[in-house]
Scaffold this active site. Structure first.
Site, PDB file in Angstrom:
ATOM      1  N   ASN A 264       0.725  -1.319  -0.021  1.00  0.00           N
ATOM      2  CA  ASN A 264       0.179  -0.133   0.059  1.00  0.00           C
ATOM      3  C   ASN A 264       0.770   1.329   0.004  1.00  0.00           C
ATOM      4  O   ASN A 264       0.378   2.354   0.260  1.00  0.00           O
ATOM      5  CB  ASN A 264      -1.042   0.050   1.202  1.00  0.00           C
ATOM      6  CG  ASN A 264      -1.872  -1.038   1.187  1.00  0.00           C
ATOM      7  OD1 ASN A 264      -2.541  -1.343   0.243  1.00  0.00           O
ATOM      8  ND2 ASN A 264      -2.118  -1.900   2.622  1.00  0.00           N
TER       9      ASN A 264
ATOM     10  N   HIS B  57     -13.741  -1.254   7.003  1.00  0.00           N
ATOM     11  CA  HIS B  57     -12.714  -1.915   7.660  1.00  0.00           C
ATOM     12  C   HIS B  57     -12.710  -2.614   9.120  1.00  0.00           C
ATOM     13  O   HIS B  57     -13.669  -1.702   9.768  1.00  0.00           O
ATOM     14  CB  HIS B  57     -11.593  -0.852   7.666  1.00  0.00           C
ATOM     15  CG  HIS B  57     -10.247  -1.500   8.044  1.00  0.00           C
ATOM     16  ND1 HIS B  57      -9.640  -1.356   9.145  1.00  0.00           N
ATOM     17  CD2 HIS B  57      -9.230  -2.243   7.152  1.00  0.00           C
ATOM     18  CE1 HIS B  57      -8.557  -2.072   9.121  1.00  0.00           C
ATOM     19  NE2 HIS B  57      -8.239  -2.433   7.932  1.00  0.00           N
TER      20      HIS B  57
ATOM     21  N   GLU C 245     -15.824   4.524   4.463  1.00  0.00           N
ATOM     22  CA  GLU C 245     -14.680   4.711   3.608  1.00  0.00           C
ATOM     23  C   GLU C 245     -14.579   5.559   2.275  1.00  0.00           C
ATOM     24  O   GLU C 245     -15.662   5.347   1.843  1.00  0.00           O
ATOM     25  CB  GLU C 245     -13.772   3.389   3.455  1.00  0.00           C
ATOM     26  CG  GLU C 245     -13.537   2.516   4.654  1.00  0.00           C
ATOM     27  CD  GLU C 245     -12.766   1.430   4.330  1.00  0.00           C
ATOM     28  OE1 GLU C 245     -12.077   0.889   3.446  1.00  0.00           O
ATOM     29  OE2 GLU C 245     -13.135   0.236   5.015  1.00  0.00           O
TER      30      GLU C 245
ATOM     31  N   SER D 206     -10.781  -0.834   0.994  1.00  0.00           N
ATOM     32  CA  SER D 206      -9.583  -1.192   0.672  1.00  0.00           C
ATOM     33  C   SER D 206      -9.324  -2.633  -0.008  1.00  0.00           C
ATOM     34  O   SER D 206      -8.434  -2.708  -0.542  1.00  0.00           O
ATOM     35  CB  SER D 206      -9.118  -1.696   2.182  1.00  0.00           C
ATOM     36  OG  SER D 206     -10.037  -2.634   2.838  1.00  0.00           O
TER      37      SER D 206
ATOM     38  N   ASP E  31     -13.193   7.277   6.490  1.00  0.00           N
ATOM     39  CA  ASP E  31     -11.742   6.845   6.587  1.00  0.00           C
ATOM     40  C   ASP E  31     -11.139   6.951   5.159  1.00  0.00           C
ATOM     41  O   ASP E  31     -11.720   6.348   4.016  1.00  0.00           O
ATOM     42  CB  ASP E  31     -11.595   5.483   7.059  1.00  0.00           C
ATOM     43  CG  ASP E  31     -10.591   4.657   7.229  1.00  0.00           C
ATOM     44  OD1 ASP E  31      -9.680   5.284   6.694  1.00  0.00           O
ATOM     45  OD2 ASP E  31     -10.514   3.443   7.888  1.00  0.00           O
TER      46      ASP E  31
ATOM     47  N   HIS F  70      -7.104   4.927   2.163  1.00  0.00           N
ATOM     48  CA  HIS F  70      -6.669   4.724   0.772  1.00  0.00           C
ATOM     49  C   HIS F  70      -6.651   5.691  -0.360  1.00  0.00           C
ATOM     50  O   HIS F  70      -6.688   5.420  -1.228  1.00  0.00           O
ATOM     51  CB  HIS F  70      -7.246   3.275   0.163  1.00  0.00           C
ATOM     52  CG  HIS F  70      -6.709   2.004   1.044  1.00  0.00           C
ATOM     53  ND1 HIS F  70      -5.821   1.208   0.918  1.00  0.00           N
ATOM     54  CD2 HIS F  70      -7.319   1.709   2.291  1.00  0.00           C
ATOM     55  CE1 HIS F  70      -5.755   0.313   1.965  1.00  0.00           C
ATOM     56  NE2 HIS F  70      -6.720   0.353   2.631  1.00  0.00           N
TER      57      HIS F  70
ATOM     58  N   LYS G 184       0.169   4.120   4.389  1.00  0.00           N
ATOM     59  CA  LYS G 184       0.100   3.989   3.051  1.00  0.00           C
ATOM     60  C   LYS G 184       0.826   4.650   2.187  1.00  0.00           C
ATOM     61  O   LYS G 184       1.906   4.610   1.873  1.00  0.00           O
ATOM     62  CB  LYS G 184      -1.371   3.721   2.795  1.00  0.00           C
ATOM     63  CG  LYS G 184      -2.067   2.543   3.857  1.00  0.00           C
ATOM     64  CD  LYS G 184      -3.403   2.437   3.650  1.00  0.00           C
ATOM     65  CE  LYS G 184      -3.977   1.567   4.613  1.00  0.00           C
ATOM     66  NZ  LYS G 184      -3.074   0.407   5.139  1.00  0.00           N
TER      67      LYS G 184
END
Ligand SMILES: Cc1ncc(COP(=O)(O)O)c(C=O)c1O
Length: 402
Positions: free
Chosen positions: A52, A138, A181, A185, A210, A213, A242
């Site tokens: 990541n 997550h 998110e 992910s 979140d 990513h 990440k």
């Protein structure tokens, strides 16, 4: 063998029989491009499709130097929690730099991104409240919700209408916290943040996004999907692990919200502060992004090449633009076999299985980084094409077709 060890061994055997046993790989020289895997007594260099470290920041000299400077100035460890003797100037420097870059009032740095979610959720809701999670959130958000004592509700993935239905159903709760998110992910897909934020406003719910990513990947200069869409969540959570090539959780919000987490967030209060080198590296990675705001676009272009190439070969690759490129396979055995075949052919992409992803949706999760070279993508595509052709040949033979 003790009773406990025997029971543990039996559980592990059951996991293995179901194709769900996980083992720790042994890797030397990790970077966003290759891993040296110690395997069956040997050491092999494989192209790494499982990192990541999207911008390849952890290997950049300036980022390594940032870590080294912090190590020299502050020592190897922080020695205590932030509220005791572990509150170092390097932590605060990173918080202020992130707050300025993200354009938010205050930032709190935690030891990991997992802890950031635990601390944020458990500080904001408790008994009598409700937490509403996207189904694919997550584990850290689920665990935070469970720890908080609030009632846990789920809504259909990326479905604002279902979110509205769930929020209407828990209208009696004192506070309702919606957690999503911005980029998921395991699927790499993006949340419809504008309609989700509108539903939250309509129902008087608090929104936590979140951006683990999305930071460094989407939005102007890599500021994330919220910034790209002009959505301002009540709480933005992210991680330095990440795109920032380091380690440490990020909670960005209005100052009183952050101070509440400082006072209530047990994963923050009772855990040793991040090691200085991690904060120093993240500061340097942020400088890298500020100096070269074109990095995210270069990353997305490389990801598009891989996604399009795989889809053209007939692999099941959901549409998207992020560097997370899932190749949906289905069952555990086929996914493990595909991962093993790729490993034989020089590419490292572990099989992702339940409970990380839902039943029947095992996959390879390929991640593209700026540390890769275009030739790496071309080579992987060639290998995947070979595997696909062989599979198709086998199928035709089975069906008696020429
Ligand atoms: C969406 C999401 N949130 C939080 C985390 C936790 O971050 P960290 O690895 O920094 O603990 C991860 C990553 O593992 C993640 O994918």
């Amino acid at each position: 063998m003790s009773d406990l060890a025997a029971a543990a061994a039996a559980e592990l055997a059951a996991l293995e029989a179901a194709g769900r046993l996980r083992r720790r790989p042994l890797i030397d020289s990790p970077d966003g491009r290759v891993v040296q895997l110690r395997d069956q007594g040997g050491r092999r260099t494989l192209v790494n499709w499982a990192s990541n470290d999207y911008l390849g920041a952890s290997g950049e000299l300036t980022v390594r130097n940032g870590a080294a400077r912090a190590l020299r100035s502050f020592g190897a460890g922080s020695g205590a929690a932030r509220l005791l003797a572990g509150g170092l100037a390097i932590h605060r420097r990173l918080e202020l730099a992130l707050a300025r870059w993200l354009g938010c009032e205050e930032v709190l740095l935690t030891t990991t991104g997992f802890q950031a979610n635990l601390a944020a959720v458990t500080s904001l809701v408790g008994d009598g409240d409700a937490v509403v999670l996207d189904r694919l959130c997550h584990a850290s958000l689920y665990d935070g919700a469970r720890l908080s004592g609030a009632r846990l509700h789920r809504f259909l993935h990326n479905d604002p209408a279902d979110l509205a239905r769930v929020l209407a159903g828990c209208a009696g709760a004192r506070r309702r916290l919606v957690c999503v998110e911005s980029v998921y992910s395991m699927d790499g897909d993006e949340a419809p943040l504008a309609p989700i934020a509108a539903v939250c406003r309509e129902h008087g719910a608090v929104l936590l996004v979140d951006e683990a990513h999305a930071l460094g990947v989407l939005g102007a200069g890599g500021r994330g999907l919220c910034a790209e869409l002009g959505v301002r969540p009540d709480v933005l959570v992210a991680t330095c692990s990440k795109s920032l090539g380091s380690q440490g959780g990020i909670i960005a919000a209005a100052a009183p919200v952050v101070e509440l987490v400082v006072n209530r967030g047990r994963p923050f209060i009772y855990s040793t502060a991040p090691v200085p080198a991690a904060a120093g590296a993240a500061c340097a990675a942020l400088d890298l992004l500020r100096r070269d705001p074109g990095l995210p676009a270069a990353l997305l272009a490389r990801a598009a090449g891989l996604r399009q190439g795989l889809a053209a070969q007939g692999w099941s690759v959901p549409a998207g633009r992020t560097p997370i490129v899932p190749v949906l396979v289905g069952g555990e055995a086929e996914t493990l076999a595909l991962a093993a075949r790729l490993r034989e052919l020089g590419h490292y992409a572990p099989a992702i299985r339940p409970p990380t992803v839902p039943e029947g949706s095992c996959r390879l999760r390929l991640t593209v980084t700026l540390a890769h070279r275009d030739a790496d993508v071309r080579r992987l595509l060639k290998v995947m094409e070979g595997i696909r052709k062989k599979e198709e040949g086998g199928r035709r033979k089975e069906e008696g077709l020429p």
